[in-house]
Design a protein around this motif. Structure first.
Motif, PDB file in Angstrom:
ATOM      1  N   TYR A 186      64.785  -1.984  30.427  1.00 32.32           N
ATOM      2  CA  TYR A 186      64.831  -1.126  29.244  1.00 32.32           C
ATOM      3  C   TYR A 186      65.856  -0.008  29.426  1.00 32.32           C
ATOM      4  O   TYR A 186      66.076   0.467  30.535  1.00 32.32           O
ATOM      5  N   ASP A 187      66.433   0.417  28.308  1.00 35.41           N
ATOM      6  CA  ASP A 187      67.309   1.583  28.292  1.00 35.41           C
ATOM      7  C   ASP A 187      66.427   2.818  28.111  1.00 35.41           C
ATOM      8  O   ASP A 187      65.211   2.713  27.957  1.00 35.41           O
ATOM      9  N   GLU A 188      67.035   3.992  28.089  1.00 36.21           N
ATOM     10  CA  GLU A 188      66.273   5.226  27.896  1.00 36.21           C
ATOM     11  C   GLU A 188      65.638   5.247  26.506  1.00 36.21           C
ATOM     12  O   GLU A 188      66.152   4.667  25.558  1.00 36.21           O
ATOM     13  N   GLU A 189      64.522   5.951  26.411  1.00 33.99           N
ATOM     14  CA  GLU A 189      63.800   6.036  25.150  1.00 33.99           C
ATOM     15  C   GLU A 189      64.639   6.691  24.064  1.00 33.99           C
ATOM     16  O   GLU A 189      65.343   7.673  24.306  1.00 33.99           O
ATOM     17  N   ARG A 190      64.569   6.135  22.875  1.00 39.36           N
ATOM     18  CA  ARG A 190      65.255   6.671  21.704  1.00 39.36           C
ATOM     19  C   ARG A 190      64.217   7.311  20.783  1.00 39.36           C
ATOM     20  O   ARG A 190      63.081   6.850  20.693  1.00 39.36           O
ATOM     21  N   CYS A 191      64.631   8.349  20.084  1.00 40.34           N
ATOM     22  CA  CYS A 191      63.813   8.969  19.047  1.00 40.34           C
ATOM     23  C   CYS A 191      64.658   8.989  17.784  1.00 40.34           C
ATOM     24  O   CYS A 191      65.722   9.605  17.761  1.00 40.34           O
ATOM     25  N   VAL A 192      64.208   8.292  16.754  1.00 37.13           N
ATOM     26  CA  VAL A 192      64.930   8.266  15.487  1.00 37.13           C
ATOM     27  C   VAL A 192      64.005   8.737  14.376  1.00 37.13           C
ATOM     28  O   VAL A 192      62.816   8.446  14.377  1.00 37.13           O
ATOM     29  N   GLU A 193      64.567   9.469  13.444  1.00 37.61           N
ATOM     30  CA  GLU A 193      63.772   9.990  12.342  1.00 37.61           C
ATOM     31  C   GLU A 193      63.764   8.987  11.194  1.00 37.61           C
ATOM     32  O   GLU A 193      64.786   8.420  10.838  1.00 37.61           O
ATOM     33  N   HIS A 194      62.580   8.767  10.647  1.00 40.31           N
ATOM     34  CA  HIS A 194      62.402   7.844   9.527  1.00 40.31           C
ATOM     35  C   HIS A 194      62.136   8.653   8.257  1.00 40.31           C
ATOM     36  O   HIS A 194      62.055   9.885   8.304  1.00 40.31           O
ATOM     37  N   LEU A 195      61.992   7.987   7.149  1.00 37.03           N
ATOM     38  CA  LEU A 195      61.690   8.663   5.887  1.00 37.03           C
ATOM     39  C   LEU A 195      60.421   9.501   6.014  1.00 37.03           C
ATOM     40  O   LEU A 195      59.424   9.028   6.573  1.00 37.03           O
ATOM     41  N   PRO A 196      60.450  10.736   5.502  1.00 41.28           N
ATOM     42  CA  PRO A 196      59.241  11.564   5.549  1.00 41.28           C
ATOM     43  C   PRO A 196      58.113  10.914   4.739  1.00 41.28           C
ATOM     44  O   PRO A 196      58.358  10.218   3.755  1.00 41.28           O
ATOM     45  N   THR A 197      56.880  11.144   5.168  1.00 41.34           N
ATOM     46  CA  THR A 197      55.710  10.607   4.482  1.00 41.34           C
ATOM     47  C   THR A 197      54.697  11.716   4.270  1.00 41.34           C
ATOM     48  O   THR A 197      54.336  12.403   5.220  1.00 41.34           O
ATOM     49  N   PHE A 198      54.282  11.905   3.052  1.00 45.88           N
ATOM     50  CA  PHE A 198      53.307  12.936   2.706  1.00 45.88           C
ATOM     51  C   PHE A 198      53.719  14.315   3.212  1.00 45.88           C
ATOM     52  O   PHE A 198      52.904  15.088   3.709  1.00 45.88           O
ATOM     53  N   GLY A 199      55.014  14.623   3.124  1.00 45.32           N
ATOM     54  CA  GLY A 199      55.525  15.923   3.542  1.00 45.32           C
ATOM     55  C   GLY A 199      55.649  16.100   5.044  1.00 45.32           C
ATOM     56  O   GLY A 199      55.930  17.196   5.520  1.00 45.32           O
ATOM     57  N   LYS A 200      55.438  15.029   5.791  1.00 51.12           N
ATOM     58  CA  LYS A 200      55.549  15.089   7.251  1.00 51.12           C
ATOM     59  C   LYS A 200      56.788  14.340   7.712  1.00 51.12           C
ATOM     60  O   LYS A 200      57.123  13.282   7.182  1.00 51.12           O
ATOM     61  N   ALA A 201      57.441  14.880   8.729  1.00 55.23           N
ATOM     62  CA  ALA A 201      58.543  14.159   9.363  1.00 55.23           C
ATOM     63  C   ALA A 201      57.949  12.979  10.125  1.00 55.23           C
ATOM     64  O   ALA A 201      56.869  13.077  10.705  1.00 55.23           O
ATOM     65  N   VAL A 202      58.652  11.845  10.101  1.00 55.48           N
ATOM     66  CA  VAL A 202      58.201  10.643  10.812  1.00 55.48           C
ATOM     67  C   VAL A 202      59.240  10.313  11.872  1.00 55.48           C
ATOM     68  O   VAL A 202      60.425  10.152  11.567  1.00 55.48           O
ATOM     69  N   TYR A 203      58.798  10.241  13.117  1.00 49.49           N
ATOM     70  CA  TYR A 203      59.682   9.947  14.244  1.00 49.49           C
ATOM     71  C   TYR A 203      59.267   8.635  14.890  1.00 49.49           C
ATOM     72  O   TYR A 203      58.089   8.421  15.173  1.00 49.49           O
ATOM     73  N   ILE A 204      60.248   7.776  15.139  1.00 47.46           N
ATOM     74  CA  ILE A 204      60.018   6.494  15.785  1.00 47.46           C
ATOM     75  C   ILE A 204      60.556   6.589  17.212  1.00 47.46           C
ATOM     76  O   ILE A 204      61.714   6.934  17.422  1.00 47.46           O
ATOM     77  N   PHE A 205      59.714   6.297  18.193  1.00 52.59           N
ATOM     78  CA  PHE A 205      60.105   6.318  19.599  1.00 52.59           C
ATOM     79  C   PHE A 205      60.065   4.886  20.131  1.00 52.59           C
ATOM     80  O   PHE A 205      59.065   4.186  19.954  1.00 52.59           O
ATOM     81  N   TYR A 206      61.145   4.463  20.789  1.00 52.98           N
ATOM     82  CA  TYR A 206      61.171   3.140  21.407  1.00 52.98           C
ATOM     83  C   TYR A 206      62.204   3.097  22.519  1.00 52.98           C
ATOM     84  O   TYR A 206      63.125   3.900  22.548  1.00 52.98           O
ATOM     85  N   LYS A 207      62.010   2.169  23.441  1.00 53.92           N
ATOM     86  CA  LYS A 207      62.974   1.928  24.522  1.00 53.92           C
ATOM     87  C   LYS A 207      63.675   0.609  24.229  1.00 53.92           C
ATOM     88  O   LYS A 207      63.027  -0.450  24.248  1.00 53.92           O
ATOM     89  N   PRO A 208      64.983   0.637  23.949  1.00 56.44           N
ATOM     90  CA  PRO A 208      65.690  -0.615  23.655  1.00 56.44           C
ATOM     91  C   PRO A 208      65.710  -1.537  24.871  1.00 56.44           C
ATOM     92  O   PRO A 208      65.844  -1.089  26.008  1.00 56.44           O
ATOM     93  N   LYS A 209      65.568  -2.823  24.602  1.00 57.93           N
ATOM     94  CA  LYS A 209      65.634  -3.811  25.668  1.00 57.93           C
ATOM     95  C   LYS A 209      67.093  -4.038  26.068  1.00 57.93           C
ATOM     96  O   LYS A 209      67.994  -3.949  25.242  1.00 57.93           O
ATOM     97  N   ARG A 210      67.287  -4.347  27.342  1.00 53.29           N
ATOM     98  CA  ARG A 210      68.615  -4.672  27.854  1.00 53.29           C
ATOM     99  C   ARG A 210      68.602  -6.124  28.329  1.00 53.29           C
ATOM    100  O   ARG A 210      67.614  -6.596  28.875  1.00 53.29           O
ATOM    101  N   TYR A 211      69.721  -6.783  28.110  1.00 54.70           N
ATOM    102  CA  TYR A 211      69.861  -8.185  28.497  1.00 54.70           C
ATOM    103  C   TYR A 211      71.117  -8.351  29.332  1.00 54.70           C
ATOM    104  O   TYR A 211      72.096  -7.619  29.160  1.00 54.70           O
ATOM    105  N   ILE A 212      71.076  -9.320  30.238  1.00 53.69           N
ATOM    106  CA  ILE A 212      72.240  -9.621  31.074  1.00 53.69           C
ATOM    107  C   ILE A 212      72.697 -11.046  30.743  1.00 53.69           C
ATOM    108  O   ILE A 212      71.878 -11.945  30.564  1.00 53.69           O
TER     109      ILE A 212
END
Length: 133
Positions: A51-77
Motif C-alpha cells: 500500500y501507498d501512504e493514506e490519502r484523505c480526499v474531501e467528498h460532497l458535503p452531507t447534511f451540512g457536514k464535511a465528508v472525508y474519505i480515507f484510503y490507502k491506494p494499492k501498489r502493484y509491481i
C-alpha cells in the motif's frame, strides 16, 4: 438516535468504518481493484505489492457536514517490465491523482464557479482560493 444509510458513489470501495462528529463525517475504507495498468509498459498487472501512504480526499458535503474519505491506494509491481522496485499506484475512478477532492465534489465546485467568482465559491465552500484553483 436514528440510523441513516447513505449511498456514496464510490465504485470499487469497501467502507471499513466511519466516524461521525458535529462538523464532519470521516469514512475509512479500501479500494477493491485486483489489477492496475503499469505506468511503464501499459499492460495490466495483477501483482499486488503493498500500500501507498493514506490519502484523505474531501467528498460532497452531507447534511451540512464535511465528508472525508480515507484510503490507502494499492501498489502493484509489473513482472513484464521487470524493473526492480518500480511500482504503479492504483488511482480509483472517483479520485484524480494529487487532488484533495473526489471527482464528484470537483464537478460540483466547477458548476458553482459558473456565474460567480472563485473567491465567492471558496468562501461558500469553506475553502481557500488556492484549494479551489
Amino acid at each position: 438516535m436514528a440510523i441513516l444509510e447513505i449511498n456514496l458513489p464510490l465504485n470499487n470501495f469497501k467502507i471499513i468504518k466511519t466516524e461521525d462528529s458535529e462538523q464532519s463525517l470521516k469514512v475509512f475504507g479500501e479500494t477493491k481493484e485486483d489489477f492496475v495498468t503499469c505506468h511503464l509498459c501499459k499492460k495490466l498487472t495483477p501483482h499486488f505489492h503493498g500500500y501507498d501512504e493514506e490519502r484523505c480526499v474531501e467528498h460532497l458535503p452531507t447534511f451540512g457536514k464535511a465528508v472525508y474519505i480515507f484510503y490507502k491506494p494499492k501498489r502493484y509491481i509489473c513482472k513484464l517490465c521487470n524493473v526492480d522496485g518500480v511500482t504503479t499506484t492504483a488511482t480509483p475512478a472517483w479520485h484524480t491523482a494529487k487532488s484533495s477532492f473526489t471527482v464528484h465534489y470537483e464537478s460540483r465546485l466547477i458548476l458553482d464557479v459558473i456565474g460567480s467568482t472563485i473567491s465567492d465559491v471558496a468562501i461558500k465552500n469553506n475553502l481557500t482560493e488556492k484549494e479551489l484553483q
